[in-house]
Scaffold this motif. Structure first.
Motif, PDB file in Angstrom:
ATOM      1  N   GLY A 149       0.812  -1.214   0.000  1.00 42.13           N
ATOM      2  CA  GLY A 149       0.000   0.000   0.000  1.00 42.13           C
ATOM      3  C   GLY A 149       0.842   1.258   0.000  1.00 42.13           C
ATOM      4  N   PHE A 188      -8.553   1.367  -1.026  1.00 40.70           N
ATOM      5  CA  PHE A 188      -7.717   0.602  -0.108  1.00 40.70           C
ATOM      6  C   PHE A 188      -8.435   0.350   1.211  1.00 40.70           C
ATOM      7  N   SER A 189      -9.132   1.378   1.711  1.00 47.93           N
ATOM      8  CA  SER A 189      -9.795   1.235   3.008  1.00 47.93           C
ATOM      9  C   SER A 189     -11.008   0.319   2.914  1.00 47.93           C
ATOM     10  N   GLN A 240     -10.635  -3.666   2.471  1.00 44.22           N
ATOM     11  CA  GLN A 240     -10.107  -4.452   3.588  1.00 44.22           C
ATOM     12  C   GLN A 240     -11.229  -5.181   4.334  1.00 44.22           C
ATOM     13  N   GLY A 265      -5.970   0.570  -5.521  1.00 45.88           N
ATOM     14  CA  GLY A 265      -6.077   0.638  -4.066  1.00 45.88           C
ATOM     15  C   GLY A 265      -6.954  -0.475  -3.511  1.00 45.88           C
ATOM     16  N   CYS A 279      -4.770  -3.577  -0.929  1.00 45.87           N
ATOM     17  CA  CYS A 279      -4.936  -3.809   0.510  1.00 45.87           C
ATOM     18  C   CYS A 279      -4.764  -5.276   0.886  1.00 45.87           C
ATOM     19  N   VAL A 315      -3.505  -6.480   4.684  1.00 40.35           N
ATOM     20  CA  VAL A 315      -4.500  -7.206   5.482  1.00 40.35           C
ATOM     21  C   VAL A 315      -4.009  -8.612   5.814  1.00 40.35           C
ATOM     22  N   GLY A 365      -7.307  -1.618   9.248  1.00 42.69           N
ATOM     23  CA  GLY A 365      -6.810  -1.028   8.012  1.00 42.69           C
ATOM     24  C   GLY A 365      -7.816  -0.088   7.373  1.00 42.69           C
ATOM     25  N   PHE A 380      -6.888   3.997   6.539  1.00 38.39           N
ATOM     26  CA  PHE A 380      -6.877   4.638   5.238  1.00 38.39           C
ATOM     27  C   PHE A 380      -8.132   5.443   4.967  1.00 38.39           C
TER      28      PHE A 380
END
Length: 395
Positions: free
Chosen positions: A20, A56-57, A60, A107, A111, A115, A344, A348
């Motif tokens: 990331g 990305f957030s 997860q 993104g 992740c 993770v 995570g 993010f």
């Protein structure tokens, strides 16, 4: 549970967790060049970073339970393949909208490394040894955000920004190859009901209702947010306003990353003596000192007036992360993947939210940026003191 980390294992997990950061940091020196090539406003270019954070957030929350259900390794394999495809799509983006879309998708799958990597560490370590493992991981990770902008600046100067995404594609294929042959499955208690919607919502609701968990998660997320607010604005302040080269910008990142490495190293030494809570509080003190100093010096824009305070801030950042991450996951061994996913996500999501806040506030100075970072640091300390005051939940 293991008591020591084999060097090869540490290198592999570090590379996975660093996906990331590398995906975000490598192209940062190229942001002004991307803006110029596509003839768009700075905010449109900065949005490629924010969308990466959002993808990305959110993803997860999917990959964590998937690794609880099917195991760490198979989920990681699929994620790395998709990451390579998304990175290649970014490399051949024909416009800013295509790049924004590609960055969101990149993104979303980037992740999987962090993770699964965090969950693997949680599978293998517990208690103080887990905090020590995260501290070692954090110190090693400090190399990545230092080298990535340096390398990205050189790539931008001599080849161009598209080559950065080609490099990420190659690295993903290399990691995939290594994991196929070297990574062993660590999830020995796969949960066949991990993806059942009712149960999944119940797990997330339980985690969100656990004050100790949320206190650890939010102090980590808010510390992230302050740093990435700076990361969003820094290329435009240094390259756009002060006129330094993209390669020089990359070299300057060594100062803030050295602060992070120092804080992470100190956390590894102090957690066994003081305990995670005291170390996190001490780290919050550095967050406040650095952001306060940035505000005090923000009347005039210069490299020293921005980099020196942010180096102090990142010492606190490095101290907060290992203990808070280990303590957040410690009470939940049966759902480590899901807990890691929530952790995570908030890290993010906070970074994305703060990035969105600072974009329209950009005025060519560090003044408004410093106010945002100071408010983030104050919030991190206050919520941590309040939510963790009663200690971890009884298991």
């Amino acid at each position: 549970m293991a008591t020591r980390i084999a060097p090869g294992f540490l290198a592999l997990i570090t590379a996975l967790v660093a996906m990331g950061v590398a995906s975000m940091a490598l192209y940062v020196p190229s942001l002004p060049a991307i803006q110029a090539e596509f003839a768009v406003a700075p905010s449109e270019t900065q949005l490629t970073l924010t969308l990466f954070f959002l993808g990305f957030s959110g993803a997860q929350l999917l990959f964590g339970p998937l690794s609880d259900r099917y195991g760490r390794k198979p989920v990681l394999m699929v994620g790395l393949v998709l990451y390579a495809i998304a990175s290649l799509a970014c490399a051949f983006a024909w416009g800013i909208e295509a790049l924004q879309t590609g960055r969101f998708l990149q993104g979303f799958v980037a992740c999987v490394g962090p993770v699964v990597g965090r969950a693997v560490v949680r599978d293998m370590f517990d208690g103080p040894s887990a905090a020590g493992a995260f501290a070692i991981l954090g110190t090693a990770l400090a190399v990545v955000p230092a080298l990535a902008p340096m390398l990205g600046g050189l790539i931008q100067t001599h080849i161009g920004w598209r080559a950065s995404f080609v490099l990420l594609t190659v690295l993903a294929i290399g990691l995939l190859t290594i994991c196929v042959f070297r990574l062993k499955e660590t999830n020995e208690t796969r949960n066949p009901e991990a993806l059942r919607p009712g149960r999944l919502l119940g797990i997330y609701a339980h985690l969100l209702r656990t004050p100790f968990f949320m206190g650890q998660v939010l102090v980590s997320g808010l510390a992230f947010a302050g740093f990435f607010a700076y990361f969003t604005e820094a290329p435009f302040l240094f390259i756009g306003e002060l006129g330094i080269g993209a390669d020089t910008f990359g070299y300057l990142m060594i100062f803030t990353v050295s602060g992070y490495a120092t804080g992470s190293f100190l956390a590894g030494r102090l957690v066994p003596r003081w305990g995670p809570r005291k170390v996190v509080l001490f780290g919050c003190g550095f967050l406040l000192a650095g952001s306060g100093l940035l505000l005090a010096l923000s009347g005039e824009l210069s490299l020293v007036r921005v980099i020196a305070p942010m180096s102090v801030y990142t010492i606190g950042f490095g101290m907060v992360i290992p203990g808070s991450m280990a303590e957040a996951l410690r009470p939940f061994p049966r759902v480590a993947g899901s807990a890691s996913a929530v952790l995570g996500f908030f890290q993010f999501f906070c970074a994305a939210s703060t990035s969105l806040i600072v974009q329209p506030l950009y005025d060519g100075t560090a003044r408004l940026l410093s106010v945002v970072i100071l408010l983030v640091a104050i919030s991190a300390l206050c919520q941590f003191l309040f939510l963790t005051r009663n200690g971890p939940p009884k298991t």
